[in-house]
Scaffold this active site. Structure first.
Site, short mmCIF file in Angstrom:
data_model
loop_
_atom_site.label_atom_id
_atom_site.label_comp_id
_atom_site.label_asym_id
_atom_site.label_seq_id
_atom_site.Cartn_x
_atom_site.Cartn_y
_atom_site.Cartn_z
N GLY A 46 -7.47 -0.81 56.28
CA GLY A 46 -7.68 0.62 56.33
C GLY A 46 -7.50 1.23 54.95
O GLY A 46 -6.84 0.64 54.08
N GLN A 51 -5.96 7.60 48.67
CA GLN A 51 -5.67 6.33 47.98
C GLN A 51 -6.67 6.02 46.88
O GLN A 51 -6.41 5.16 46.04
CB GLN A 51 -5.64 5.16 48.99
N CYS A 91 0.65 -1.75 52.65
CA CYS A 91 -0.27 -0.70 52.21
C CYS A 91 -0.91 -1.13 50.90
O CYS A 91 -0.23 -1.66 50.03
CB CYS A 91 0.51 0.60 52.02
N LEU A 92 -2.21 -0.87 50.77
CA LEU A 92 -2.91 -1.24 49.53
C LEU A 92 -2.35 -0.47 48.33
O LEU A 92 -2.54 -0.89 47.19
CB LEU A 92 -4.41 -0.98 49.67
N HIS A 133 -0.90 4.86 60.40
CA HIS A 133 -0.64 4.63 58.97
C HIS A 133 -1.62 5.42 58.10
O HIS A 133 -1.22 6.12 57.17
CB HIS A 133 -0.74 3.13 58.69
N GLU A 134 -2.91 5.30 58.43
CA GLU A 134 -3.93 5.96 57.59
C GLU A 134 -3.88 7.48 57.74
O GLU A 134 -4.04 8.21 56.76
CB GLU A 134 -5.33 5.44 57.91
N HIS A 137 -1.34 9.11 55.56
CA HIS A 137 -1.75 9.29 54.15
C HIS A 137 -2.37 10.67 53.93
O HIS A 137 -2.25 11.24 52.85
CB HIS A 137 -2.79 8.24 53.76
NI NI Z 1 -1.58 2.76 53.26
#
Ligand code: NI
Length: 162
Positions: A46, A51, A91-92, A133-134, A137
């Site tokens: 995701g 991000q 998380c990326l 999670h997304e 953000h």
């Molecule tokens: Ni993330």
């Protein structure tokens, strides 16, 4: 399409509240294409627009093994949730780390698709976790705020490639 630079934890852009998308534009279509390419390139499940430094309420998610379409969610909102799951999350924007987070086991999300038509996504387990999670953000939150216990190192720092 292009791979965009993924902003990392500590970058102020990841703490901001994102703005709603009012209309679909070529620029936002390009953002979505780039977000998909960036997510797949980084082997993520995701990615949220902040991000890649864009403060708009856009999320892409693909938790499938292969062959299914990714979820593209514009202005997504959780309207129902139930149950509980506790598991590892990463998380990326925080490469090489993971931590234990408790999330609902089921969520229902309403959003708009790329044509700005209303859609509904129901997710359980990994998809429910990815949705929570997304969406976090988009309001400037990261999973580290919810980690129970410590953050773990998942891998040694990757050597630079290319
Ligand atoms: Ni993330």
């Amino acid at each position: 399409m292009a791979i965009r630079n993924i902003r990392e934890y500590g970058d102020e852009v990841l703490t901001k509240t994102c703005k709603e998308v009012k209309e679909m534009t070529p620029r936002i279509r390009e953002l979505i294409e780039d977000m998909l390419e960036t997510m797949y390139d980084a082997n993520g499940v995701g990615l949220a627009a902040p991000q890649v430094g864009i403060l708009k309420r856009v999320v892409v998610i693909d938790v499938s093994e292969e062959g299914t379409e990714p979820y593209i969610l514009i202005n997504p909102r959780i309207v129902e949730s139930s149950g509980e799951q506790t598991g590892q999350e990463g998380c990326l924007s925080l490469p090489g780390k993971s931590g234990q987070v408790t999330r609902p086991n089921y969520v229902k999300v309403v959003a708009l698709d790329v044509n700005m038509k209303p859609i509904e996504v129901e997710g359980q387990e990994l998809l429910a976790r990815a949705l929570c999670h997304e969406l976090d953000h988009l309001d400037g939150h990261m999973y580290v705020e919810k980690v129970e216990g410590e953050l773990y190192n998942t891998a040694p720092p990757a050597p630079d490639e290319d």
